[in-house]
Design a protein around this motif. Structure first.
Motif, PDB file in Angstrom:
ATOM      1  N   TRP A 129      60.291  69.900 109.259  1.00 31.15           N
ATOM      2  CA  TRP A 129      60.226  69.842 107.788  1.00 31.15           C
ATOM      3  C   TRP A 129      59.215  68.816 107.317  1.00 31.15           C
ATOM      4  CZ3 TRP A 129      62.149  65.808 104.477  1.00 31.15           C
ATOM      5  CH2 TRP A 129      62.088  66.122 103.105  1.00 31.15           C
ATOM      6  N   LEU A 130      59.177  67.657 107.969  1.00 32.13           N
ATOM      7  CA  LEU A 130      58.246  66.601 107.555  1.00 32.13           C
ATOM      8  C   LEU A 130      56.800  67.034 107.758  1.00 32.13           C
ATOM      9  CD1 LEU A 130      60.013  63.418 108.996  1.00 32.13           C
ATOM     10  CD2 LEU A 130      59.541  63.852 106.577  1.00 32.13           C
ATOM     11  N   GLY A 135      57.902  68.128 103.563  1.00 28.82           N
ATOM     12  CA  GLY A 135      58.513  66.814 103.620  1.00 28.82           C
ATOM     13  C   GLY A 135      57.635  65.644 103.235  1.00 28.82           C
ATOM     14  N   ILE A 136      56.575  65.403 103.996  1.00 28.91           N
ATOM     15  CA  ILE A 136      55.734  64.230 103.740  1.00 28.91           C
ATOM     16  C   ILE A 136      55.094  64.314 102.360  1.00 28.91           C
ATOM     17  CG2 ILE A 136      53.652  63.014 104.477  1.00 28.91           C
ATOM     18  CD1 ILE A 136      54.387  63.704 107.360  1.00 28.91           C
ATOM     19  N   PRO A 152      56.060  58.911 108.492  1.00 30.34           N
ATOM     20  CA  PRO A 152      57.104  58.796 109.517  1.00 30.34           C
ATOM     21  C   PRO A 152      56.629  57.886 110.637  1.00 30.34           C
ATOM     22  CG  PRO A 152      56.787  61.093 108.880  1.00 30.34           C
ATOM     23  CD  PRO A 152      55.661  60.315 108.262  1.00 30.34           C
ATOM     24  N   GLY A 153      57.550  57.078 111.170  1.00 26.16           N
ATOM     25  CA  GLY A 153      57.145  56.106 112.179  1.00 26.16           C
ATOM     26  C   GLY A 153      58.184  55.885 113.257  1.00 26.16           C
ATOM     27  N   CYS A 249      60.042  54.682 109.279  1.00 28.18           N
ATOM     28  CA  CYS A 249      58.800  54.952 108.543  1.00 28.18           C
ATOM     29  C   CYS A 249      57.927  53.713 108.459  1.00 28.18           C
ATOM     30  CB  CYS A 249      59.107  55.480 107.143  1.00 28.18           C
ATOM     31  SG  CYS A 249      59.659  54.237 105.956  1.00 28.18           S
ATOM     32  N   PHE A 250      56.666  53.977 108.209  1.00 27.73           N
ATOM     33  CA  PHE A 250      55.717  52.936 107.813  1.00 27.73           C
ATOM     34  C   PHE A 250      55.466  53.102 106.326  1.00 27.73           C
ATOM     35  CE2 PHE A 250      54.688  53.666 112.304  1.00 27.73           C
ATOM     36  CZ  PHE A 250      54.787  52.368 112.797  1.00 27.73           C
TER      37      PHE A 250
END
Length: 374
Positions: A129-130, A135-136, A152-153, A249-250
């Motif tokens: 999804w991301l 998502g992102i 995402p991280g 996450c970052f």
């Protein structure tokens, strides 16, 4: 894989130079500006896998640019406390942080969707999804308005349900229980009588030991063994229904991010994706051994009862209904996530579930042993 070559090539591609394939990577690196950033982590160095996600990203970026883009990572407490990492980014104290966005649900429940929310996606579904769904893009529509850029991280995979000082067999056993639990799960648990507490990772053990809290969830066997929870709360429950996976996450300061060359923006995204894969693989490799060790040390594994699981699911739906009724930003992202949730579990039960179930039966039978040649 040669990580340095892989990430350097990503930077070359992003730079968009004609004939770049014939141009030496160091020459590209030397043509880019020198940038120095500080990244504060929400995690202590002792939790090497989750803290290591930020060190991995910094290493990949540093190597790909021959040191021109240098990110120095600081553990929780070295600049600001772990739960204030995102604030340090928005106020300009640091350019970047490595955290779990659900730590900041007090600002807005929408923050939780950048990490995980209960009864939604496992790691494979969340990554799909991301990266390939909305998502992102949807998360950055929201976070950009908060002065942040989201990437995402890392991912922990499905987490355990936590450590309890006493057995929890029924919903009634949850009443009055003081539990360290993060994100929207705390709101759902509150509906079942739990008193949720938000406590940074390094402070959980003493809180359990002194009886300030009765239970705590963190991540899973590898980190939980390091933190020593088995010594003060022997009942180890599963699954962590509130975290079918957890995307770390970052966050970068939006103004600082916008000022970067496009090559550096692309490189950050590539390095963050690489660190995400590394973290999940590392947890998947280390958790099995750690779980066996914890059992040897006295951990008593317990599944949450179906009564507790169903009550938790129902309470969570109430929380979602309440938030969706008054928070348009949350609803927009949540609706996208749960629409994909239906599809991913349809597919996973056909392929993944049937294969995994068969192999787990073989594991219980003791059939998964190396075959000797004749």
């Amino acid at each position: 894989m040669n990580r340095r070559k892989f990430i350097r090539n990503s930077a070359v591609g992003a730079f968009g130079v004609a004939g770049a394939g014939a141009l030496a990577a160091p020459a590209i690196a030397q043509s880019l500006p020198k940038v120095q950033w500080r990244c504060t982590s929400s995690f202590p160095k002792s939790l090497d896998t989750i803290y290591g996600g930020a060190e991995d990203l910094a290493k990949y970026v540093r190597e790909a640019t021959d040191g021109n883009f240098d990110i120095q990572v600081f553990a929780a407490g070295e600049i600001v406390p772990g739960l204030q990492a995102a604030d340090a980014v928005t106020d300009g104290t640091v350019q970047m942080c490595h955290t779990a966005s659900y730590y900041y649900v007090g600002k807005d429940p929408t923050y939780a969707l950048g990490a995980t929310v209960p009864f939604t996606l496992n790691a494979r579904g969340l990554h799909a999804w991301l990266y390939y769904g909305e998502g992102i893009t949807l998360l950055n529509e929201y976070f950009n308005g908060q002065g942040l850029q989201y990437m995402p991280g890392g991912n922990t995979g499905t987490q355990m349900g936590g450590w309890f000082r006493k057995e929890i067999n029924t919903v009634a056993d949850l009443n009055g229980l003081k539990m360290r639990i993060a994100g929207l799960a705390g709101q759902a648990m509150q509906k079942l009588g739990v008193v949720p507490q938000q406590i940074a990772g390094g402070d959980i053990y003493p809180s359990l030991e002194k009886g300030v809290i009765d239970a705590a969830e963190w991540i899973g066997p590898y980190d939980d063994e390091k933190l020593g929870f088995v010594k003060v709360a022997p009942y180890y429950y599963y699954p962590g229904w509130w975290e079918g996976s957890l995307a770390l996450c970052f966050f970068t300061n939006k103004d600082e991010y916008d000022a970067l060359p496009d090559a550096y923006k692309s490189l950050l995204a590539t390095a963050a994706r690489a660190s995400t894969i590394e973290m999940l693989a590392e947890y998947d490799y280390k958790n099995p051994t750690a779980l066996k060790t914890l059992v040897q040390q006295g951990a008593q594994l317990r599944p949450f009862s179906q009564e507790i699981m169903q009550a938790s699911f129902d309470a969570t739906q109430e929380v979602y209904a309440e938030i969706n009724g008054q928070n348009e930003a949350f609803k927009k992202i949540y609706d996208s996530m749960v629409a994909f949730r239906n599809d991913t579990y349809l597919w996973q039960q056909v392929g993944e579930y049937t294969f995994d179930t068969f192999m787990m039966i073989k594991q219980r039978e003791g059939a998964l042993v190396p075959q000797q040649g004749g």
